[in-house]
Motif scaffolding. Sequence first.
Motif, short mmCIF file in Angstrom:
data_model
loop_
_atom_site.label_atom_id
_atom_site.label_comp_id
_atom_site.label_asym_id
_atom_site.label_seq_id
_atom_site.Cartn_x
_atom_site.Cartn_y
_atom_site.Cartn_z
N VAL A 257 -10.96 -9.99 -49.59
CA VAL A 257 -11.94 -10.42 -50.59
C VAL A 257 -11.73 -11.91 -50.91
O VAL A 257 -10.62 -12.35 -51.20
N GLY A 258 -12.82 -12.68 -50.84
CA GLY A 258 -12.76 -14.11 -51.09
C GLY A 258 -12.43 -14.93 -49.86
O GLY A 258 -12.45 -16.17 -49.91
N TYR A 285 -27.08 -10.56 -48.22
CA TYR A 285 -26.06 -9.50 -48.16
C TYR A 285 -25.87 -9.09 -46.71
O TYR A 285 -26.82 -8.97 -45.95
N LEU A 366 -20.41 -8.66 -47.18
CA LEU A 366 -20.21 -10.10 -47.03
C LEU A 366 -21.37 -10.85 -47.67
O LEU A 366 -22.45 -10.29 -47.88
N ASP A 367 -21.13 -12.14 -47.96
CA ASP A 367 -22.23 -12.97 -48.45
C ASP A 367 -22.83 -13.74 -47.27
O ASP A 367 -22.45 -13.53 -46.10
N VAL A 373 -17.04 -10.04 -49.86
CA VAL A 373 -17.28 -9.84 -51.30
C VAL A 373 -16.60 -8.56 -51.77
O VAL A 373 -15.99 -8.51 -52.84
N SER A 374 -16.72 -7.50 -50.97
CA SER A 374 -16.10 -6.21 -51.28
C SER A 374 -15.61 -5.58 -49.99
O SER A 374 -16.15 -5.83 -48.91
N GLU A 375 -14.60 -4.72 -50.10
CA GLU A 375 -14.05 -4.10 -48.90
C GLU A 375 -13.74 -2.62 -49.13
O GLU A 375 -13.48 -2.19 -50.26
N LYS A 385 -23.83 -2.06 -55.84
CA LYS A 385 -23.47 -3.47 -56.02
C LYS A 385 -24.61 -4.39 -55.61
O LYS A 385 -24.92 -5.37 -56.30
N THR A 389 -27.19 -6.98 -58.28
CA THR A 389 -27.13 -8.45 -58.22
C THR A 389 -28.51 -9.05 -57.98
O THR A 389 -29.45 -8.36 -57.60
#
Length: 389
Positions: A257-258, A285, A366-367, A373-375, A385, A389
């Motif tokens: 993440v990140g 996304y 992913l972005d 972003v999330s896993e 999610k 957004t």
Amino acid sequence: MRLLKITTAFILMLVSSFAQASSPASSYTIKGTISGLSNGTILELVPSATHQDEKPISTATVTDGKFTFKGSVPGPRFFMIKVKDIYGACNVMVANTAISITAKATLNERNGNKIYDFSDVKVSGSPIHDLYLKKVASKDSLAGLYDDYHVKSKDITDKVQQARESKDSLKADSLMKTAAWKTFEADESAFFKKVGSTYTTTVENNKDSWWGPFFMLNTLSYFTPAEKKTFESLSPTARNSYYGEIVKKELYPKSFVGLSAPTVDAKSDQNANADIIKLAAGHKYVIVDFWASWCVPCRKSIPALKQLYKEMSDKGLQIVSISIDKKEADWTKAQGEEKLPWPSFLDKGNTSPAWNIRTIPAMFLLDEKGVVVSENMSLEEIIAKIKST
């Protein structure tokens, strides 16, 4: 004086011989004879009990049923010996010593796949393998229990399997309401309770050495968060051992993440570019979905993924499917059945380890820059999610 020189030389020779005999060997030799294998058959020595898609560390060509592997290990290591590109294997615990193996190989076919069944396996010259056999004696007794209740319930389980294969859900549901099926379920539940108690006892009895984490890996095909308690109960020596480090890495994986998504090294039947950055470009996304043709939950999630794609693809959603199938033919067949409308790839073997994939389905969000972003989220969590957004 001559007698003294001879005596001194003899003592030095004895000391040298003793030193050589007492010093540990620096390499192993595995010589084997397996009947049932044709000349030219390629055998592979592959690390086992690692929860990884391991590559062979050595290969050998069979001549008159005989083969030889040579190498070295830094400590006891568990391997499987298998025929290249065919399922089935026999196992051996290896240390740096001269090891002999004899076995019989029989080629069978199950579920459309060729598989070698190895029987009458005998390993000599490896004290660590002998110790392994003693430690798994209780586990081996479970195989008998498993066979017993499956033989007893073969008629009903075959009928249910046939109904499922013919996609006759009504018949399958009816069969699963019978007394015979209920008995099978009860026997299976009792069996897995026995497996659980045997596993717990085995790990507990070996918590002070590398055997503890080894048995965690060798008994369970994957870990849940509940196994963290078991791992923490092991001694520091066990946790820091070779197999302990493998368990630790799986239970406490690195978070992506990140960070930019790991590399994708995969094949596409449409010659699509597997560069995840390029696949993400222009999309708000990106869902990366790891699956396989044989994974029932994966296949069941595809209709929901298709519906989500239909609703959101024009709003910036991209989906990338990556199969971890071992055989390209299995993936190709599933591709034809599922007709995925988004980029789909077959892992060449390096992608799932890079993404720390242990179980499937496994999904990542992913972005547009390809940053995670999330896993390891469920599809429901990802949908929630995205829509929030």
